[in-house]
Every structure is written in structure tokens, then in C-alpha cells.
Design a protein around this motif. Structure first.
Motif, PDB file in Angstrom:
ATOM      1  N   GLU A 169       0.835  -1.195   0.000  1.00 12.89           N
ATOM      2  CA  GLU A 169       0.000   0.000   0.000  1.00 12.89           C
ATOM      3  C   GLU A 169       0.874   1.251   0.000  1.00 12.89           C
ATOM      4  N   VAL A 170       1.907   1.231   0.853  1.00 16.26           N
ATOM      5  CA  VAL A 170       2.813   2.379   0.943  1.00 16.26           C
ATOM      6  C   VAL A 170       3.627   2.520  -0.336  1.00 16.26           C
ATOM      7  N   ARG A 171       4.116   1.378  -0.845  1.00 16.39           N
ATOM      8  CA  ARG A 171       4.923   1.430  -2.065  1.00 16.39           C
ATOM      9  C   ARG A 171       4.116   1.985  -3.242  1.00 16.39           C
ATOM     10  N   LEU A 172       2.830   1.609  -3.316  1.00 15.45           N
ATOM     11  CA  LEU A 172       1.991   2.126  -4.403  1.00 15.45           C
ATOM     12  C   LEU A 172       1.770   3.632  -4.266  1.00 15.45           C
ATOM     13  N   GLU A 209       5.785   7.411  -8.220  1.00 17.45           N
ATOM     14  CA  GLU A 209       6.278   8.789  -8.359  1.00 17.45           C
ATOM     15  C   GLU A 209       7.806   8.835  -8.317  1.00 17.45           C
ATOM     16  N   ILE A 210       8.413   7.925  -7.559  1.00 13.92           N
ATOM     17  CA  ILE A 210       9.875   7.836  -7.544  1.00 13.92           C
ATOM     18  C   ILE A 210      10.382   7.464  -8.927  1.00 13.92           C
ATOM     19  N   ALA A 211       9.714   6.487  -9.558  1.00 11.28           N
ATOM     20  CA  ALA A 211      10.094   6.074 -10.907  1.00 11.28           C
ATOM     21  C   ALA A 211       9.911   7.227 -11.897  1.00 11.28           C
ATOM     22  N   THR A 257       8.440  -7.052 -15.798  1.00 12.81           N
ATOM     23  CA  THR A 257       8.039  -5.754 -15.237  1.00 12.81           C
ATOM     24  C   THR A 257       9.243  -4.871 -14.910  1.00 12.81           C
ATOM     25  N   HIS A 258      10.351  -5.470 -14.474  1.00 18.22           N
ATOM     26  CA  HIS A 258      11.566  -4.692 -14.246  1.00 18.22           C
ATOM     27  C   HIS A 258      12.036  -4.056 -15.553  1.00 18.22           C
ATOM     28  N   ARG A 259      11.958  -4.836 -16.638  1.00 17.87           N
ATOM     29  CA  ARG A 259      12.412  -4.332 -17.930  1.00 17.87           C
ATOM     30  C   ARG A 259      11.538  -3.177 -18.390  1.00 17.87           C
ATOM     31  N   ALA A 260      10.234  -3.262 -18.146  1.00 17.82           N
ATOM     32  CA  ALA A 260       9.322  -2.185 -18.544  1.00 17.82           C
ATOM     33  C   ALA A 260       9.642  -0.892 -17.787  1.00 17.82           C
ATOM     34  N   VAL A 261       9.900  -1.013 -16.488  1.00 19.49           N
ATOM     35  CA  VAL A 261      10.254   0.160 -15.683  1.00 19.49           C
ATOM     36  C   VAL A 261      11.575   0.752 -16.186  1.00 19.49           C
ATOM     37  N   MET A 311       5.743   1.071 -13.060  1.00 19.66           N
ATOM     38  CA  MET A 311       5.957   0.732 -11.651  1.00 19.66           C
ATOM     39  C   MET A 311       4.640   0.322 -10.994  1.00 19.66           C
ATOM     40  N   ILE A 312       3.547   0.993 -11.359  1.00 19.22           N
ATOM     41  CA  ILE A 312       2.233   0.602 -10.822  1.00 19.22           C
ATOM     42  C   ILE A 312       1.911  -0.832 -11.235  1.00 19.22           C
TER      43      ILE A 312
END
Length: 241
Positions: free
Chosen positions: A103-106, A111-113, A194-198, A214-215
Motif C-alpha cells: 500500500e505504501v509502495r503504491l 512517483e519515484i520512478a 516488469t523490471h524491464r518495462a520500468v 511501476m504501478i
């Protein structure tokens, strides 16, 4: 000369302590697991038993290990005290904690990314790609990728150029390690994708794309965790019944 030898021993002890911590996290050893004895560790690291004792003592002081007289030395946490500023390791329900961490990471990591996509330098982008490649290689070879996964997310936070965000890195690291340990690193294909997409979005300085990627990464992992938690509860219910 004596002072120099003491300094050398202290430096070696710190290095072995770091090595032992890495061994615990990369094995990975779970809370309650017993670590090898002094003889085995001394042989493993190629140092004296006294150096091993010093390293163990350091991890005991950091709340990672516990020495039980007559039984051995056991893991009581996989997160050192200094990496757990909010005291999250004290919470017993790991699945509930992991979901709350998501929840916190979302709230913050998309926004960090996005900030990383906006501010990352060419050199930082190259390092990010290297981190992504390293995680992918470990996953494809069936090796433990947790520590490199932590490095990947840590580097994205550093690329954000936000000094407050850098102070949140221990929380992010706690979340990554908690999730990886609960899932036993089973989501390798999804991690790679997903890492590659980010990474691609940040390398292309695509702010919106980095946020969305990231979402997607976090949401997919969260859903997988919910499924595992449900499976565990159902299994427990069957055993009780």
C-alpha cells in the motif's frame, strides 16, 4: 604495531559480518533457521573462529542473530536494526505486513520512478540497465536475485534526485525482501518482464510510462501475494478441520 593489528582485525571482522549477513539473505535463511557452527563458518569464509565470533556478535547486536546456549545460533530477523527504522520487523503477521508495505509502495514508488525518468543522467541510466540485466540473469539461471532486486529499486530511488526519498530506501528494501521471502522468489518471469518495462521507460525519460510501469509491477506482485495468503489460510483451515 599492536594498534595496526587491532585495526586490521576490526576491518576483517566487519567484512566477515557483511559476508555473513549476505549469506543469510541470499541463501535465504528464514527466521528460526540455525546457521552453521563456528568451525563450518570459519572454513566457509577462510578465517579464524575468533573472527567468526566477532562477526556473529555484531549481528547479534543488530538483532539478526541470537545465540542459544547449548543449541547454536539462530536467525531472529533477516533485516538489521539500522535497515528497519520503523520497527516493522516486530510485526508477526508477515503477509499482512507485506500487503501494508505494498500500500505504501503504491503511494510513493510510481512517483519515484517518474522522478527517475525525469532526472536520471546518462551514466545513471547505464547503471540502472546493468542492475536490471543482473536481476534478469540471476532469474534465468535459477539463482537468488533478492539482493540484486533490492539494488535495482534502491538505484531508482537514487536516480530520483530527491534527498528525502533516499531516506525512504530502507523501507523499500524491507518491502522487497519481505515479499521475496514470502513468495520464495517464484515470480521470476514476471520480475524480468516488469523490471524491464520500468527500466525502459526511465531510459527513455518517459515520465508517464515509468509511473505506469511501476504501478503494474507493484500491482502484479500484490495480487500474487494475496493469492498466496489466501492459499495459506485455506491450507491452515483444512489442517484444523
Amino acid at each position: 604495531m599492536d594498534q595496526m593489528r587491532k585495526a586490521e582485525r576490526k576491518l576483517l571482522g566487519s567484512q566477515i559480518e557483511e559476508g555473513l549477513m549476505e549469506y543469510i539473505q541470499s541463501k535465504p535463511l528464514a527466521i528460526g533457521d540455525k546457521i552453521p557452527n563456528e568451525f563450518e563458518l570459519a572454513e566457509m569464509f577462510g578465517v579464524s573462529r575468533s573472527t567468526i565470533r566477532e562477526a556473529v556478535k555484531g549481528l547479534v547486536s543488530k538483532g539478526v542473530l541470537e545465540v542459544r546456549r547449548g543449541s547454536g545460533t539462530f536467525v531472529v530477523s533477516t533485516i538489521p536494526l539500522e535497515d528497519d527504522p520503523l520497527g516493522l520487523r516486530k510485526l508477526e503477521d508477515e503477509y499482512k505486513l507485506a500487503l501494508e508495505l505494498f500500500e505504501v509502495r503504491l503511494m510513493i514508488e510510481p512517483e519515484i520512478a517518474a522522478l527517475a525518468a525525469e532526472y536520471a543522467t546518462p551514466a545513471e541510466c547505464r547503471t540502472l540497465k546493468e542492475r536490471c540485466d543482473e536481476v534478469e540473469a540471476l532469474c534465468l539461471n535459477g539463482k537468488n536475485h533478492i539482493l540484486k532486486d533490492v539494488e535495482f529499486h534502491t538505484w531508482i530511488a537514487k536516480c530520483s534526485k530527491n534527498r528525502v526519498v533516499e531516506n525512504l530506501i530502507p523501507i523499500i528494501n524491507t518491502a522487497v525482501m519481505t515479499f521475496a521471502n514470502l513468495t520464495n522468489r517464484s515470480l521470476k518471469t514476471e520480475t524480468i518482464k516488469t523490471h524491464r518495462a520500468v527500466t525502459d521507460a526511465i531510459l527513455n525519460h518517459d515520465v508517464v510510462g515509468a509511473r505506469c510501469a511501476m504501478i503494474t509491477h507493484l500491482t502484479y506482485n500484490r495480487q500474487a501475494l494475496i493469492a498466496l495468503s489466501k492459499e495459506k489460510k485455506e491450507k491452515k483451515s483444512r489442517n484444523i478441520g
